[in-house]
Write a protein that holds these residues in place. Structure first.
Motif, PDB file in Angstrom:
ATOM      1  N   SER A   1      14.657  -4.981   9.485  1.00 32.28           N
ATOM      2  CA  SER A   1      14.429  -4.302   8.209  1.00 32.28           C
ATOM      3  C   SER A   1      14.683  -2.807   8.277  1.00 32.28           C
ATOM      4  O   SER A   1      14.909  -2.169   7.250  1.00 32.28           O
ATOM      5  CB  SER A   1      12.984  -4.539   7.752  1.00 32.28           C
ATOM      6  OG  SER A   1      12.073  -3.870   8.621  1.00 32.28           O
ATOM      7  N   GLY A   2      14.621  -2.220   9.492  1.00 33.24           N
ATOM      8  CA  GLY A   2      14.696  -0.770   9.592  1.00 33.24           C
ATOM      9  C   GLY A   2      13.463  -0.134   8.980  1.00 33.24           C
ATOM     10  O   GLY A   2      12.425  -0.780   8.794  1.00 33.24           O
ATOM     11  N   GLY A   3      13.539   1.156   8.656  1.00 32.84           N
ATOM     12  CA  GLY A   3      12.414   1.838   8.026  1.00 32.84           C
ATOM     13  C   GLY A   3      12.173   1.319   6.622  1.00 32.84           C
ATOM     14  O   GLY A   3      13.116   1.132   5.853  1.00 32.84           O
ATOM     15  N   VAL A   4      10.924   1.052   6.292  1.00 35.01           N
ATOM     16  CA  VAL A   4      10.565   0.540   4.969  1.00 35.01           C
ATOM     17  C   VAL A   4       9.436   1.397   4.403  1.00 35.01           C
ATOM     18  O   VAL A   4       8.773   2.131   5.135  1.00 35.01           O
ATOM     19  CB  VAL A   4      10.126  -0.946   5.031  1.00 35.01           C
ATOM     20  CG1 VAL A   4      11.283  -1.831   5.452  1.00 35.01           C
ATOM     21  CG2 VAL A   4       8.951  -1.131   5.980  1.00 35.01           C
ATOM     22  N   PRO A   5       9.192   1.332   3.079  1.00 33.02           N
ATOM     23  CA  PRO A   5       8.115   2.137   2.478  1.00 33.02           C
ATOM     24  C   PRO A   5       6.750   1.798   3.081  1.00 33.02           C
ATOM     25  O   PRO A   5       6.276   0.659   2.980  1.00 33.02           O
ATOM     26  CB  PRO A   5       8.184   1.758   0.992  1.00 33.02           C
ATOM     27  CG  PRO A   5       9.575   1.246   0.787  1.00 33.02           C
ATOM     28  CD  PRO A   5       9.944   0.577   2.063  1.00 33.02           C
ATOM     29  N   ALA A   6       6.110   2.788   3.707  1.00 30.58           N
ATOM     30  CA  ALA A   6       4.883   2.537   4.461  1.00 30.58           C
ATOM     31  C   ALA A   6       3.749   2.041   3.569  1.00 30.58           C
ATOM     32  O   ALA A   6       3.026   1.095   3.926  1.00 30.58           O
ATOM     33  CB  ALA A   6       4.452   3.806   5.197  1.00 30.58           C
ATOM     34  N   GLY A   7       3.551   2.669   2.418  1.00 33.27           N
ATOM     35  CA  GLY A   7       2.462   2.266   1.528  1.00 33.27           C
ATOM     36  C   GLY A   7       2.628   0.846   1.041  1.00 33.27           C
ATOM     37  O   GLY A   7       1.666   0.052   1.030  1.00 33.27           O
TER      38      GLY A   7
ATOM     39  N   LEU B   1       4.306  -1.482   2.515  1.00 33.79           N
ATOM     40  CA  LEU B   1       4.128  -2.384   3.652  1.00 33.79           C
ATOM     41  C   LEU B   1       2.647  -2.645   3.900  1.00 33.79           C
ATOM     42  O   LEU B   1       2.242  -3.788   4.148  1.00 33.79           O
ATOM     43  CB  LEU B   1       4.778  -1.790   4.904  1.00 33.79           C
ATOM     44  CG  LEU B   1       4.644  -2.623   6.183  1.00 33.79           C
ATOM     45  CD1 LEU B   1       5.281  -3.999   6.009  1.00 33.79           C
ATOM     46  CD2 LEU B   1       5.255  -1.896   7.377  1.00 33.79           C
ATOM     47  N   VAL B   2       1.824  -1.612   3.811  1.00 33.06           N
ATOM     48  CA  VAL B   2       0.378  -1.791   3.982  1.00 33.06           C
ATOM     49  C   VAL B   2      -0.167  -2.742   2.928  1.00 33.06           C
ATOM     50  O   VAL B   2      -0.957  -3.652   3.216  1.00 33.06           O
ATOM     51  CB  VAL B   2      -0.343  -0.428   3.924  1.00 33.06           C
ATOM     52  CG1 VAL B   2      -1.859  -0.621   3.848  1.00 33.06           C
ATOM     53  CG2 VAL B   2       0.010   0.420   5.136  1.00 33.06           C
ATOM     54  N   ARG B   3       0.255  -2.552   1.678  1.00 36.45           N
ATOM     55  CA  ARG B   3      -0.211  -3.439   0.605  1.00 36.45           C
ATOM     56  C   ARG B   3       0.238  -4.882   0.851  1.00 36.45           C
ATOM     57  O   ARG B   3      -0.514  -5.831   0.586  1.00 36.45           O
ATOM     58  CB  ARG B   3       0.288  -2.930  -0.742  1.00 36.45           C
ATOM     59  CG  ARG B   3      -0.510  -1.744  -1.273  1.00 36.45           C
ATOM     60  CD  ARG B   3      -0.074  -1.329  -2.663  1.00 36.45           C
ATOM     61  NE  ARG B   3       1.140  -0.537  -2.638  1.00 36.45           N
ATOM     62  CZ  ARG B   3       1.171   0.778  -2.440  1.00 36.45           C
ATOM     63  NH1 ARG B   3       0.044   1.449  -2.256  1.00 36.45           N
ATOM     64  NH2 ARG B   3       2.314   1.433  -2.422  1.00 36.45           N
ATOM     65  N   LEU B   4       1.441  -5.052   1.355  1.00 34.39           N
ATOM     66  CA  LEU B   4       1.931  -6.392   1.669  1.00 34.39           C
ATOM     67  C   LEU B   4       1.087  -7.027   2.770  1.00 34.39           C
ATOM     68  O   LEU B   4       0.748  -8.224   2.710  1.00 34.39           O
ATOM     69  CB  LEU B   4       3.401  -6.303   2.106  1.00 34.39           C
ATOM     70  CG  LEU B   4       4.218  -7.593   2.139  1.00 34.39           C
ATOM     71  CD1 LEU B   4       4.337  -8.201   0.745  1.00 34.39           C
ATOM     72  CD2 LEU B   4       5.615  -7.304   2.707  1.00 34.39           C
TER      73      LEU B   4
ATOM     74  N   MET C   1       0.139 -11.923  10.250  1.00 31.28           N
ATOM     75  CA  MET C   1       0.787 -10.883  11.045  1.00 31.28           C
ATOM     76  C   MET C   1       2.118 -11.382  11.607  1.00 31.28           C
ATOM     77  O   MET C   1       3.127 -10.663  11.618  1.00 31.28           O
ATOM     78  CB  MET C   1      -0.120 -10.435  12.195  1.00 31.28           C
ATOM     79  CG  MET C   1       0.510  -9.356  13.077  1.00 31.28           C
ATOM     80  SD  MET C   1      -0.470  -8.905  14.508  1.00 31.28           S
ATOM     81  CE  MET C   1      -1.848  -8.080  13.716  1.00 31.28           C
ATOM     82  N   GLN C   2       2.142 -12.629  12.059  1.00 29.29           N
ATOM     83  CA  GLN C   2       3.373 -13.198  12.614  1.00 29.29           C
ATOM     84  C   GLN C   2       4.469 -13.253  11.560  1.00 29.29           C
ATOM     85  O   GLN C   2       5.638 -12.951  11.843  1.00 29.29           O
ATOM     86  CB  GLN C   2       3.097 -14.598  13.173  1.00 29.29           C
ATOM     87  CG  GLN C   2       4.289 -15.203  13.907  1.00 29.29           C
ATOM     88  CD  GLN C   2       3.947 -16.550  14.534  1.00 29.29           C
ATOM     89  OE1 GLN C   2       2.848 -17.054  14.390  1.00 29.29           O
ATOM     90  NE2 GLN C   2       4.906 -17.121  15.244  1.00 29.29           N
ATOM     91  N   ASP C   3       4.112 -13.624  10.324  1.00 27.55           N
ATOM     92  CA  ASP C   3       5.095 -13.667   9.233  1.00 27.55           C
ATOM     93  C   ASP C   3       5.742 -12.297   9.038  1.00 27.55           C
ATOM     94  O   ASP C   3       6.972 -12.183   8.923  1.00 27.55           O
ATOM     95  CB  ASP C   3       4.428 -14.063   7.911  1.00 27.55           C
ATOM     96  CG  ASP C   3       3.965 -15.503   7.892  1.00 27.55           C
ATOM     97  OD1 ASP C   3       4.490 -16.306   8.694  1.00 27.55           O
ATOM     98  OD2 ASP C   3       3.063 -15.821   7.100  1.00 27.55           O
ATOM     99  N   LEU C   4       4.908 -11.264   8.987  1.00 17.79           N
ATOM    100  CA  LEU C   4       5.419  -9.939   8.691  1.00 17.79           C
ATOM    101  C   LEU C   4       6.205  -9.349   9.857  1.00 17.79           C
ATOM    102  O   LEU C   4       7.199  -8.653   9.645  1.00 17.79           O
ATOM    103  CB  LEU C   4       4.278  -9.012   8.287  1.00 17.79           C
ATOM    104  CG  LEU C   4       3.669  -9.347   6.925  1.00 17.79           C
ATOM    105  CD1 LEU C   4       2.430  -8.508   6.661  1.00 17.79           C
ATOM    106  CD2 LEU C   4       4.690  -9.139   5.808  1.00 17.79           C
TER     107      LEU C   4
END
Length: 361
Positions: free
Chosen positions: A215-221, A223-226, A234-237
């Motif tokens: 994915s490379g860098g992704v929006p941190a906020g 990602l936290v919400r996801l 955790m394994q899925d993500l």
């Protein structure tokens, strides 16, 4: 008599081996392992006896004699941070390769297998430019969260080998060159290589451009919400970030040949994703040129994706104003491993000791 060296490069479901006589490759084979067979082992290090038997059998089938070797070199894995170079495998390094921390990686078996073949024959075993090479400048480590510093994990073996090849082509000393290297593969590492050191780079699993599989860098906020949405483990993500992200996440395939075919048939989404990956690579090349303060001698494109002429063209058009672009397609890791061993055997560079270099870093 030419020096004979065996190179070993373990992957998640294969083990590549190559036999060299001096600088010339005599043969190489890729030993594929079925997923079920590998999955039967509780951890990577316990695959060692199985992989050793397969290697020994393959050498016999190729007409080789392990007793004729002068050295064995294995792919280096995730150990404590160390500078680049060729390292002798000793008991301390072996213990760190076996421990599988901070996480397991098949490449850790490279040094273990090399030692198993070399030690009984009283010849040296080496690893070269392992995944854990860390030459980052201090300013390259800080991310914005003190709890989350940036770690140096990248395609060091191919990056270092590519810098050496470019230096040879340009008639330069690689230890004095200032270049930006973009390793373009299933993961993408972009590196500022300054006067012999990898002073800054993205960790391909966490930063930088998206790639065919990451994915490379992704929006941190977001990602936290996801993470806390309750819809994913955790394994899925982790799989989404490294393995099912990037091109495969958008298009269902990581094969750029298939993407190019869809583009030729008029698939607008495929074109957008393909061009965006090239745009992100070019943008990060620009960012990693900054530490060189305008003194960029060349931009080096390497890795499997560098075989794609159209992708190379898209990147080149966006960055050639910075410096000339040189293309070294593919990643001949077997040759890079053997070259590292030969430099030490020929006295062209020192053999490094893991314990000393960890203590000094």
């Amino acid at each position: 008599m030419e020096v004979q060296v065996l190179a070993i490069n373990p992957g998640s479901t294969s083990t590549k081996i190559a036999w060299y006589r001096g600088d010339e490759e005599a043969w190489r084979v890729t030993l594929s392992h079925c997923v079920e067979e590998i999955a039967a082992f509780p951890c990577v290090v316990e695959q060692f006896p199985f992989r050793l038997r397969v290697i020994e059998q393959a050498v016999v089938e190729e007409g080789g004699d392990l007793d004729a070797l002068q050295a064995v070199v294995g792919r280096g894995g995730i150990v404590d941070p160390i500078p680049g170079g060729t390292y002798a495998v000793d008991e301390l390094l072996l213990s760190h390769l076996r421990r599988g921390k901070p996480w397991e990686h098949a490449s850790n078996l490279g040094g273990i297998l090399a030692a198993a073949i070399a030690f009984p024959r009283k010849i040296p075993a080496y690893i070269v430019d392992p995944v854990a090479v860390d030459e980052l400048d201090a300013v390259a480590r800080i991310t914005g969260l003190p709890e989350l510093p940036k770690h140096s994990l990248g395609h060091a073996l191919n990056i270092k080998a590519t810098v050496r090849r470019a230096a040879k082509d340009l008639g330069r000393d690689w230890r004095k060159m200032n270049v930006v290297v973009a390793h373009l593969g299933g993961g993408i590492s972009i590196c500022t290589h300054k006067a012999g050191r990898m002073v800054d780079l993205n960790n391909a699993n966490e930063f930088g451009p998206f790639s065919p599989e990451r994915s490379g860098g992704v929006p941190a906020g977001d990602l936290v919400r996801l993470c806390f949405s309750g819809n994913h483990t955790m394994q899925d993500l982790r799989k989404k970030i490294a393995g099912a992200g990037g091109v495969v996440g958008y298009l269902g395939t990581s094969d750029l040949r298939e993407v190019r075919r869809r583009i030729a048939e008029g698939d607008g989404k495929a074109r957008l994703v393909y061009e965006t990956m090239a745009y992100q690579v070019a943008k990060d090349i620009g960012a990693y040129a900054v530490p060189l303060e305008g003194e960029v001698e060349a931009i080096l494109l390497t890795g499997g994706v560098a075989h794609d002429g159209e992708f190379v063209r898209l990147v080149t058009e966006q960055v050639q104003w910075i410096a000339p672009v040189l293309v070294y397609p593919g990643e001949d890791e077997m040759r890079a491993l053997v070259e590292g061993a030969l430099r030490v055997l020929r006295g062209e560079e020192p053999c490094l000791r893991y314990g000393e270099m960890v203590a000094a870093s």
